[in-house]
Design a protein around this motif. Structure first.
Motif, PDB file in Angstrom:
ATOM      1  N   GLY A 181     -34.298   1.261  -1.009  1.00 44.80           N
ATOM      2  CA  GLY A 181     -33.485   1.815  -2.083  1.00 44.80           C
ATOM      3  C   GLY A 181     -33.952   3.187  -2.532  1.00 44.80           C
ATOM      4  O   GLY A 181     -34.512   3.949  -1.734  1.00 44.80           O
ATOM      5  N   PRO A 182     -33.757   3.545  -3.806  1.00 42.35           N
ATOM      6  CA  PRO A 182     -34.109   4.877  -4.324  1.00 42.35           C
ATOM      7  C   PRO A 182     -35.534   5.335  -4.013  1.00 42.35           C
ATOM      8  O   PRO A 182     -35.747   6.525  -3.742  1.00 42.35           O
ATOM      9  CB  PRO A 182     -33.880   4.733  -5.832  1.00 42.35           C
ATOM     10  N   PRO A 183     -36.562   4.452  -4.020  1.00 40.39           N
ATOM     11  CA  PRO A 183     -37.915   4.907  -3.699  1.00 40.39           C
ATOM     12  C   PRO A 183     -38.041   5.499  -2.290  1.00 40.39           C
ATOM     13  O   PRO A 183     -39.006   6.210  -2.000  1.00 40.39           O
ATOM     14  CB  PRO A 183     -38.761   3.631  -3.828  1.00 40.39           C
ATOM     15  N   ALA A 184     -37.050   5.238  -1.412  1.00 43.05           N
ATOM     16  CA  ALA A 184     -37.099   5.774  -0.057  1.00 43.05           C
ATOM     17  C   ALA A 184     -37.050   7.300  -0.054  1.00 43.05           C
ATOM     18  O   ALA A 184     -37.449   7.944   0.921  1.00 43.05           O
ATOM     19  CB  ALA A 184     -35.947   5.212   0.779  1.00 43.05           C
ATOM     20  N   ASP A 185     -36.566   7.902  -1.144  1.00 46.02           N
ATOM     21  CA  ASP A 185     -36.551   9.363  -1.241  1.00 46.02           C
ATOM     22  C   ASP A 185     -37.969   9.930  -1.251  1.00 46.02           C
ATOM     23  O   ASP A 185     -38.164  11.112  -0.978  1.00 46.02           O
ATOM     24  CB  ASP A 185     -35.815   9.806  -2.509  1.00 46.02           C
ATOM     25  N   LYS A 186     -38.943   9.076  -1.575  1.00 43.40           N
ATOM     26  CA  LYS A 186     -40.344   9.510  -1.606  1.00 43.40           C
ATOM     27  C   LYS A 186     -41.045   9.284  -0.271  1.00 43.40           C
ATOM     28  O   LYS A 186     -42.256   9.463  -0.174  1.00 43.40           O
ATOM     29  CB  LYS A 186     -41.107   8.737  -2.688  1.00 43.40           C
ATOM     30  N   VAL A 187     -40.286   8.883   0.757  1.00 42.09           N
ATOM     31  CA  VAL A 187     -40.876   8.512   2.052  1.00 42.09           C
ATOM     32  C   VAL A 187     -40.358   9.420   3.160  1.00 42.09           C
ATOM     33  O   VAL A 187     -39.190   9.812   3.168  1.00 42.09           O
ATOM     34  CB  VAL A 187     -40.539   7.038   2.394  1.00 42.09           C
ATOM     35  N   ARG A 188     -41.241   9.751   4.096  1.00 40.84           N
ATOM     36  CA  ARG A 188     -40.852  10.491   5.298  1.00 40.84           C
ATOM     37  C   ARG A 188     -41.403   9.783   6.530  1.00 40.84           C
ATOM     38  O   ARG A 188     -42.542   9.303   6.521  1.00 40.84           O
ATOM     39  CB  ARG A 188     -41.384  11.929   5.259  1.00 40.84           C
ATOM     40  N   ILE A 189     -40.595   9.737   7.581  1.00 36.69           N
ATOM     41  CA  ILE A 189     -41.034   9.209   8.870  1.00 36.69           C
ATOM     42  C   ILE A 189     -41.457  10.393   9.727  1.00 36.69           C
ATOM     43  O   ILE A 189     -40.669  11.338   9.919  1.00 36.69           O
ATOM     44  CB  ILE A 189     -39.890   8.456   9.584  1.00 36.69           C
ATOM     45  N   LEU A 190     -42.670  10.391  10.231  1.00 36.95           N
ATOM     46  CA  LEU A 190     -43.160  11.458  11.104  1.00 36.95           C
ATOM     47  C   LEU A 190     -43.230  10.916  12.529  1.00 36.95           C
ATOM     48  O   LEU A 190     -44.059  10.057  12.846  1.00 36.95           O
ATOM     49  CB  LEU A 190     -44.549  11.931  10.650  1.00 36.95           C
ATOM     50  N   PHE A 191     -42.337  11.404  13.372  1.00 39.37           N
ATOM     51  CA  PHE A 191     -42.264  10.960  14.764  1.00 39.37           C
ATOM     52  C   PHE A 191     -42.941  12.015  15.641  1.00 39.37           C
ATOM     53  O   PHE A 191     -42.380  13.098  15.856  1.00 39.37           O
ATOM     54  CB  PHE A 191     -40.802  10.759  15.171  1.00 39.37           C
ATOM     55  N   VAL A 192     -44.148  11.722  16.110  1.00 34.90           N
ATOM     56  CA  VAL A 192     -44.942  12.680  16.877  1.00 34.90           C
ATOM     57  C   VAL A 192     -44.716  12.463  18.364  1.00 34.90           C
ATOM     58  O   VAL A 192     -44.982  11.372  18.894  1.00 34.90           O
ATOM     59  CB  VAL A 192     -46.446  12.530  16.561  1.00 34.90           C
ATOM     60  N   SER A 193     -44.244  13.482  19.062  1.00 31.17           N
ATOM     61  CA  SER A 193     -43.956  13.346  20.486  1.00 31.17           C
ATOM     62  C   SER A 193     -45.232  13.359  21.325  1.00 31.17           C
ATOM     63  O   SER A 193     -46.095  14.224  21.173  1.00 31.17           O
ATOM     64  CB  SER A 193     -43.042  14.479  20.970  1.00 31.17           C
ATOM     65  N   VAL A 194     -45.320  12.394  22.238  1.00 30.76           N
ATOM     66  CA  VAL A 194     -46.427  12.355  23.210  1.00 30.76           C
ATOM     67  C   VAL A 194     -45.942  12.883  24.565  1.00 30.76           C
ATOM     68  O   VAL A 194     -46.595  12.684  25.588  1.00 30.76           O
ATOM     69  CB  VAL A 194     -46.989  10.927  23.353  1.00 30.76           C
ATOM     70  N   ASP A 195     -44.808  13.567  24.536  1.00 34.14           N
ATOM     71  CA  ASP A 195     -44.211  14.119  25.762  1.00 34.14           C
ATOM     72  C   ASP A 195     -43.819  15.583  25.518  1.00 34.14           C
ATOM     73  O   ASP A 195     -42.628  15.932  25.550  1.00 34.14           O
ATOM     74  CB  ASP A 195     -42.980  13.286  26.142  1.00 34.14           C
ATOM     75  N   PRO A 196     -44.814  16.455  25.281  1.00 34.00           N
ATOM     76  CA  PRO A 196     -44.515  17.858  24.953  1.00 34.00           C
ATOM     77  C   PRO A 196     -43.724  18.591  26.036  1.00 34.00           C
ATOM     78  O   PRO A 196     -43.009  19.551  25.730  1.00 34.00           O
ATOM     79  CB  PRO A 196     -45.906  18.480  24.790  1.00 34.00           C
ATOM     80  N   HIS A 202     -42.861  -0.483  -1.434  1.00 37.45           N
ATOM     81  CA  HIS A 202     -42.619  -0.504  -2.880  1.00 37.45           C
ATOM     82  C   HIS A 202     -43.925  -0.243  -3.627  1.00 37.45           C
ATOM     83  O   HIS A 202     -43.965   0.545  -4.586  1.00 37.45           O
ATOM     84  CB  HIS A 202     -42.038  -1.856  -3.310  1.00 37.45           C
ATOM     85  N   LEU A 203     -45.010  -0.880  -3.166  1.00 38.55           N
ATOM     86  CA  LEU A 203     -46.309  -0.677  -3.804  1.00 38.55           C
ATOM     87  C   LEU A 203     -46.803   0.754  -3.608  1.00 38.55           C
ATOM     88  O   LEU A 203     -47.284   1.399  -4.545  1.00 38.55           O
ATOM     89  CB  LEU A 203     -47.337  -1.663  -3.229  1.00 38.55           C
ATOM     90  N   LEU A 204     -46.685   1.263  -2.375  1.00 42.81           N
ATOM     91  CA  LEU A 204     -47.173   2.620  -2.082  1.00 42.81           C
ATOM     92  C   LEU A 204     -46.425   3.669  -2.873  1.00 42.81           C
ATOM     93  O   LEU A 204     -47.036   4.608  -3.394  1.00 42.81           O
ATOM     94  CB  LEU A 204     -47.038   2.904  -0.578  1.00 42.81           C
ATOM     95  N   THR A 205     -45.118   3.563  -2.952  1.00 41.75           N
ATOM     96  CA  THR A 205     -44.333   4.576  -3.658  1.00 41.75           C
ATOM     97  C   THR A 205     -44.541   4.503  -5.171  1.00 41.75           C
ATOM     98  O   THR A 205     -44.293   5.482  -5.881  1.00 41.75           O
ATOM     99  CB  THR A 205     -42.826   4.452  -3.341  1.00 41.75           C
ATOM    100  N   SER A 206     -44.997   3.355  -5.655  1.00 47.10           N
ATOM    101  CA  SER A 206     -45.232   3.222  -7.090  1.00 47.10           C
ATOM    102  C   SER A 206     -46.638   3.662  -7.494  1.00 47.10           C
ATOM    103  O   SER A 206     -46.915   3.829  -8.678  1.00 47.10           O
ATOM    104  CB  SER A 206     -45.009   1.776  -7.537  1.00 47.10           C
ATOM    105  N   LEU A 207     -47.519   3.839  -6.491  1.00 50.74           N
ATOM    106  CA  LEU A 207     -48.887   4.256  -6.801  1.00 50.74           C
ATOM    107  C   LEU A 207     -48.946   5.672  -7.320  1.00 50.74           C
ATOM    108  O   LEU A 207     -49.805   6.023  -8.115  1.00 50.74           O
ATOM    109  CB  LEU A 207     -49.777   4.140  -5.543  1.00 50.74           C
ATOM    110  N   GLY A 208     -48.049   6.524  -6.809  1.00 55.46           N
ATOM    111  CA  GLY A 208     -48.084   7.939  -7.211  1.00 55.46           C
ATOM    112  C   GLY A 208     -49.266   8.625  -6.580  1.00 55.46           C
ATOM    113  O   GLY A 208     -49.914   8.119  -5.662  1.00 55.46           O
ATOM    114  N   ALA A 209     -49.593   9.796  -7.087  1.00 56.73           N
ATOM    115  CA  ALA A 209     -50.720  10.571  -6.556  1.00 56.73           C
ATOM    116  C   ALA A 209     -52.014   9.882  -6.912  1.00 56.73           C
ATOM    117  O   ALA A 209     -52.234   9.449  -8.028  1.00 56.73           O
ATOM    118  CB  ALA A 209     -50.695  11.989  -7.130  1.00 56.73           C
ATOM    119  N   GLN A 210     -52.897   9.795  -5.937  1.00 59.36           N
ATOM    120  CA  GLN A 210     -54.194   9.172  -6.145  1.00 59.36           C
ATOM    121  C   GLN A 210     -55.237  10.241  -6.433  1.00 59.36           C
ATOM    122  O   GLN A 210     -55.201  11.328  -5.858  1.00 59.36           O
ATOM    123  CB  GLN A 210     -54.615   8.379  -4.894  1.00 59.36           C
TER     124      GLN A 210
END
Length: 205
Positions: free
Chosen positions: A95-110, A196-204
């Motif tokens: 849901g809305p907390p997904a706006d705080k998330v990014r998927i980083l897809f790193v290519s192993v086939d440069p 849900h837990l990670l996005t609610s932790l905020g900056a550590q």
């Protein structure tokens, strides 16, 4: 003298109780993770690569976002598309907390994965996904940093080959601290719960 002594003892006990109360308030309960907790066992998010828009980026550029890093490649026949599809569903369920998330897809086939190819690929799965490319040396160093591995298989002809690679998904908090590890077979419920837990932790600190 006796009443004075009693008052001193009473004050000492009151101060001790107050200090214990403050200490209890300051202690933060540990999150009840469902995925594998790797806090303190893997290094912070750190890299210098190129994103799928052709821009040079570093791990610091994603500070403030919870990031899910996965090593794969666009010609992957099975596990990569399945994993990205899984992560897309997980973020939709978040849901809305997904706006705080990014998927980083790193290519192993440069050799085959250019920023343009990566852009079309990751966006086909989720708009919150970022494709990352780099030199062989840069990608190998990043994989080694997180104890991941990949091997290019023999060419089958016409430039067709597969790349065997680890399939772990690395979860970093908003400060870039490595927190969790999951496999593509991890349940959606567990990933949604921990995000849900990670996005609610905020900056550590």
């Amino acid at each position: 003298m006796k009443p004075l002594f009693s008052r001193r003892v009473l004050w000492a006990l009151l101060i001790l109780i107050a200090l214990v109360g403050v200490s209890a308030c300051q202690r933060q309960p540990q999150p009840e993770w469902r995925l594998t907790d790797v806090s303190g066992h893997l290094p912070d998010l750190d890299f210098r690569l190129t994103d799928d828009n052709g821009k040079a980026v570093t791990g610091a550029d994603f500070k403030g976002k919870v990031t899910l890093m996965y090593f794969g490649y666009t010609h992957c026949p099975d596990v990569c598309p399945l994993t990205l599809t899984q992560l897309h569903v997980v973020l939709d369920r978040l849901g809305p907390p997904a706006d705080k998330v990014r998927i980083l897809f790193v290519s192993v086939d440069p050799k085959r994965d250019t920023p343009e190819i990566m852009h079309a690929y990751v966006n086909a799965f989720d708009k919150r996904a970022v494709g990352l490319v780099g030199s062989d040396a840069d990608v190998e160093a990043l994989a080694k940093r997180y104890r991941s591995a990949f091997t290019r298989e023999p060419d089958r002809g016409n430039g067709a080959y597969d790349v065997s690679h680890s399939s772990a998904i690395y979860f970093f908090d908003a400060e870039g601290k490595a927190r969790l590890l999951a496999t593509p077979s991890a349940s959606q419920d567990d990933m949604v719960h921990d995000l849900h837990l990670l996005t609610s932790l905020g900056a550590q600190p």
